[in-house]
Design a protein around this motif. Structure first.
Motif, short mmCIF file in Angstrom:
data_model
loop_
_atom_site.label_atom_id
_atom_site.label_comp_id
_atom_site.label_asym_id
_atom_site.label_seq_id
_atom_site.Cartn_x
_atom_site.Cartn_y
_atom_site.Cartn_z
N LEU A 117 42.71 35.41 40.11
CA LEU A 117 41.96 35.69 38.89
C LEU A 117 42.68 35.02 37.72
O LEU A 117 43.88 35.23 37.51
CB LEU A 117 41.89 37.20 38.66
CG LEU A 117 41.11 38.00 39.71
CD1 LEU A 117 41.33 39.49 39.50
CD2 LEU A 117 39.63 37.68 39.64
N ARG A 119 40.96 34.37 34.22
CA ARG A 119 40.58 34.96 32.93
C ARG A 119 39.12 35.37 32.98
O ARG A 119 38.35 34.90 33.80
CB ARG A 119 40.79 33.96 31.79
CG ARG A 119 39.95 32.69 31.93
CD ARG A 119 40.25 31.68 30.84
NE ARG A 119 39.43 30.47 31.02
CZ ARG A 119 39.77 29.46 31.82
NH1 ARG A 119 40.91 29.50 32.51
NH2 ARG A 119 39.00 28.40 31.94
N GLN A 120 38.77 36.26 32.06
CA GLN A 120 37.37 36.60 31.90
C GLN A 120 36.63 35.47 31.19
O GLN A 120 37.22 34.75 30.37
CB GLN A 120 37.22 37.90 31.10
CG GLN A 120 37.58 39.15 31.88
CD GLN A 120 37.30 40.40 31.10
OE1 GLN A 120 38.15 40.87 30.37
NE2 GLN A 120 36.09 40.94 31.26
N ASP A 121 35.36 35.34 31.49
CA ASP A 121 34.59 34.25 30.88
C ASP A 121 33.11 34.63 30.83
O ASP A 121 32.46 34.77 31.87
CB ASP A 121 34.76 32.96 31.71
CG ASP A 121 33.98 31.79 31.13
OD1 ASP A 121 34.29 31.41 29.99
OD2 ASP A 121 33.08 31.30 31.83
N TRP A 125 34.04 35.87 35.50
CA TRP A 125 35.44 35.54 35.72
C TRP A 125 35.61 34.08 36.12
O TRP A 125 34.72 33.50 36.75
CB TRP A 125 36.03 36.43 36.82
CG TRP A 125 36.27 37.82 36.33
CD1 TRP A 125 35.38 38.85 36.32
CD2 TRP A 125 37.47 38.30 35.73
NE1 TRP A 125 35.94 39.96 35.76
CE2 TRP A 125 37.23 39.66 35.39
CE3 TRP A 125 38.71 37.75 35.46
CZ2 TRP A 125 38.19 40.45 34.78
CZ3 TRP A 125 39.68 38.55 34.86
CH2 TRP A 125 39.42 39.88 34.52
N VAL A 282 46.04 39.60 34.61
CA VAL A 282 44.73 40.01 34.10
C VAL A 282 44.59 41.52 33.97
O VAL A 282 43.54 42.01 33.54
CB VAL A 282 43.59 39.44 34.99
CG1 VAL A 282 43.61 37.93 34.98
CG2 VAL A 282 43.69 39.98 36.42
N LEU A 302 38.71 46.44 36.34
CA LEU A 302 38.23 45.26 35.62
C LEU A 302 36.72 45.13 35.79
O LEU A 302 36.20 45.32 36.88
CB LEU A 302 38.92 44.00 36.14
CG LEU A 302 40.44 43.96 36.02
CD1 LEU A 302 40.98 42.66 36.63
CD2 LEU A 302 40.89 44.09 34.57
N VAL A 305 34.77 43.09 38.87
CA VAL A 305 35.75 42.79 39.91
C VAL A 305 35.77 43.96 40.89
O VAL A 305 35.97 45.11 40.48
CB VAL A 305 37.16 42.55 39.34
CG1 VAL A 305 38.16 42.31 40.48
CG2 VAL A 305 37.15 41.35 38.40
#
Length: 463
Positions: A117, A119-121, A125, A282, A302, A305
C-alpha cells in the motif's frame, strides 16, 4: 480491485470479483524454482505437495507391508526418492498452471512482485509492485502466513520448515519434529513411511488437544503403533547444528535429554505475512500478534481496504481462506457474502485420517448444551473390511433437546471425504435424525456416518 496475495484466499477472491464484474488484478510474489508460481504456500509448499508425498509414501508402505494380506506378493520393492519428488513437483506445476489459466479465463490481470500500500488516491488506493504503481478503488490483502521460527534455531542447514521437509534429497536416518500439530504429524508420517526413525517433541501436555479426546487417543495409539515416537510437555533448552546433523536438548519432567538427529523439522505454528506491505506507512492497524485487524465483513481500519485468510488469524485453513475470498468479493458487489465459521471442517491426512467439524462434547457442555452422542466403529463396516482398514470410528454429538447436530468427529479411512456430508447437514441446522434417515449406498464407508447418527438414539443396526 487489486488483490495482494495469490494463495487460496487471494486467487479465489480475484476470480470471484472478476466474475462479479470488477476489473481485477492479483499481485503475488511467490516463486518456486526461480519462477513465479501462483497458489501461495498451500499449493506450492503446503497442502498440495504434502498430500502428494503422503499418498506416495503410503503406497510405498502398502507395497512393503500390507499387500501380502491381499494375496499380492512383492519382492525387492525399493524407493526412487528423486522420482517421487519429481511427481510431487509435477502435481504442483499442474495446479499452479491451472490458476494461471483461470485468471486468463476470467480476465484477471496477474502481477508478479511484492504488493504494498503506497497512498490513498481519489477515494481508492495506489498499490506498488516493484517499480510500478497501480490504482484501484478496492484493495484486498490476502498475504497469508509463514512458518514460525524457533529463536534457538532459525531455519537453515539441517533445521527445516515445511518447504524444506518436502524437498529432502535423501531419507534421514533420524528425523526430529518439534510440534505435534497437523504439519508436524503429517510430515513426520511421510518420512517415517519412507524409512526414517521419527521423534516428535511437543510442548503441550497432550496430543491434538483441539480434537475430540477419544479421537486424539486413537490417533496417538495408531501413530505410535506405526513407529512414531512422541514426547509431550517438553521444554527445548538448546539446539546445536553440526556438519552431521542437529543436537536437541530438552527437559521432559525432571530429566534433561539430549537427542541427535540428522534433520529437524520445526512446526510450531505460523505468523502473518505483513512485512513489506506498507502497514506502518499508511496506518493499517495490526493486533499484538501482527495479524491485520478486520471486522466481520473483512473491513480494516482503512477505507476500501479489506483483509482475508491467514493474515487475519483464526483457523489457518485453505478452505476457510477460499470461502473468505468468495465472501468479501460478494460483499463488495452488494451481495450477502458469508462464512459459517461454526462448521468449518478440520482434516489431518495421517493414516488413519482424522476429521472433525463443530463442537466437541466438552465444548458443547461449556456452552450450556445438554448433549447426546452416538459412535460407530469402522470395524463393523463391510467396505472397510474389504479395504483391510478397519481402524477408527465416527462420533456424532447432538443437542439433547432439539437433536440438532453440534459436532461430528472421525478417525478412519477416507474420513477427509466423509466429513463433507456431515458439514452439509450441519449447515442446514440438521438433526441426527436427518442424518440417520438419509439412504447411504451399501457397501460404503459412509454407512459408518449413518450408523453413528443412529447411535445418538441408541438404535444402531450393525453393532
Amino acid at each position: 480491485m487489486i488483490v495482494i496475495g495469490g494463495g487460496p484466499a487471494g486467487y479465489v477472491a480475484a476470480i470471484r470479483a472478476a466474475q462479479l464484474g470488477f476489473k481485477t488484478a492479483c499481485v503475488d510474489a511467490f516463486e518456486r524454482g526461480g519462477k513465479a508460481s501462483l497458489g501461495g504456500t498451500c499449493l506450492n509448499v503446503g497442502c498440495i505437495p504434502s498430500k502428494a508425498m503422503l499418498d506416495s509414501s503410503e503406497r510405498f508402505e502398502m507395497v512393503q507391508h500390507e499387500l501380502v494380506d491381499h494375496g499380492i506378493l512383492v519382492e525387492g520393492a525399493s524407493l526412487d526418492l528423486g522420482k517421487m519428488l519429481a511427481r510431487k513437483d509435477a502435481v504442483v506445476d499442474k495446479m499452479s498452471g491451472g490458476i494461471a489459466y483461470l485468471f486468463k479465463k476470467n480476465k484477471v490481470t496477474s502481477l508478479h512482485g511484492l504488493g504494498r500500500l503506497v497512498r490513498q488516491d481519489q477515494g481508492g488506493w495506489v498499490v506498488g509492485v516493484g517499480e510500478q504503481e497501480f490504482a484501484a478503488k478496492h484493495v484486498i490483502i490476502a498475504t497469508g502466513s509463514s512458518p514460525r521460527e524457533l529463536p534457538l534455531a532459525p531455519f537453515g542447514g539441517h533445521v527445516m520448515d515445511n518447504a524444506g521437509a518436502l524437498a529432502l534429497d535423501r531419507v534421514p536416518g533420524k528425523l526430529g519434529v518439534i510440534g505435534a500439530g497437523v504439519i508436524g504429524v503429517e510430515l513426520g508420517s511421510v518420512w517415517r513411511r519412507l524409512g526414517a526413525q521419527v521423534t516428535v517433541l511437543e510442548a503441550l501436555p497432550g496430543f491434538l488437544q483441539a480434537a475430540d479426546p477419544a479421537v486424539a487417543r486413537e490417533a496417538l495409539k495408531q501413530l505410535q503403533k506405526q513407529g512414531l515416537e512422541f514426547h509431550f510437555g517438553v521444554k527445548i533448552a538448546r539446539i546445536e547444528q553440526t556438519e552431521a546433523g542437529v543436537s536437541v536438548t530438552y527437559a521432559e519432567g525432571d530429566q534433561e535429554v539430549t537427542a541427535q538427529f540428522d534433520k529437524l523439522i520445526v512446526a510450531i505454528g505460523r505468523v502473518p505475512n505483513t512485512q513489506g506491505l506498507g502497514a506502518q506507512d499508511v496506518g493499517l492497524e495490526l493486533d499484538e500478534r501482527g495479524f491485520i485487524k478486520a471486522d466481520s465483513h473483512y473491513r480494516t481500519n482503512l477505507p476500501n481496504v479489506y483483509a482475508i485468510g491467514d493474515v487475519i488469524g483464526g483457523a489457518m485453513l485453505a478452505h476457510k481462506a477460499e470461502e473468505e475470498g468468495v465472501a468479501v468479493a460478494e460483499l463488495l458487489a452488494g451481495q450477502a457474502g458469508h462464512v459459517n465459521y461454526n462448521v468449518i471442517p478440520w482434516v489431518i491426512y495421517t493414516s488413519p485420517e482424522i476429521a472433525w467439524a463443530g463442537l466437541t462434547e466438552a465444548q458443547a457442555k461449556e456452552q450450556g448444551y445438554d448433549i447426546k452422542s452416538g459412535q460407530f466403529p469402522f470395524s463393523a463396516n463391510g467396505r472397510a473390511a474389504g479395504h483391510n482398514d478397519t481402524r477408527g470410528f465416527v462420533k456424532v454429538v447432538a443437542d439433547a433437546k432439539t437433536d440438532r447436530i453440534l459436532g461430528v468427529h472421525m478417525i478412519g479411512p477416507n474420513v477427509s471425504e466423509l466429513i463433507g456430508e456431515t458439514v452439509a447437514v450441519m449447515e442446514f441446522a440438521g438433526s441426527s435424525e436427518d442424518l440417520a434417515r438419509i439412504v447411504h449406498a451399501h457397501p460404503t464407508l459412509s454407512e459408518v456416518v449413518k450408523e453413528a447418527a443412529l447411535g445418538v438414539e441408541k438404535r444402531t443396526i450393525h453393532a
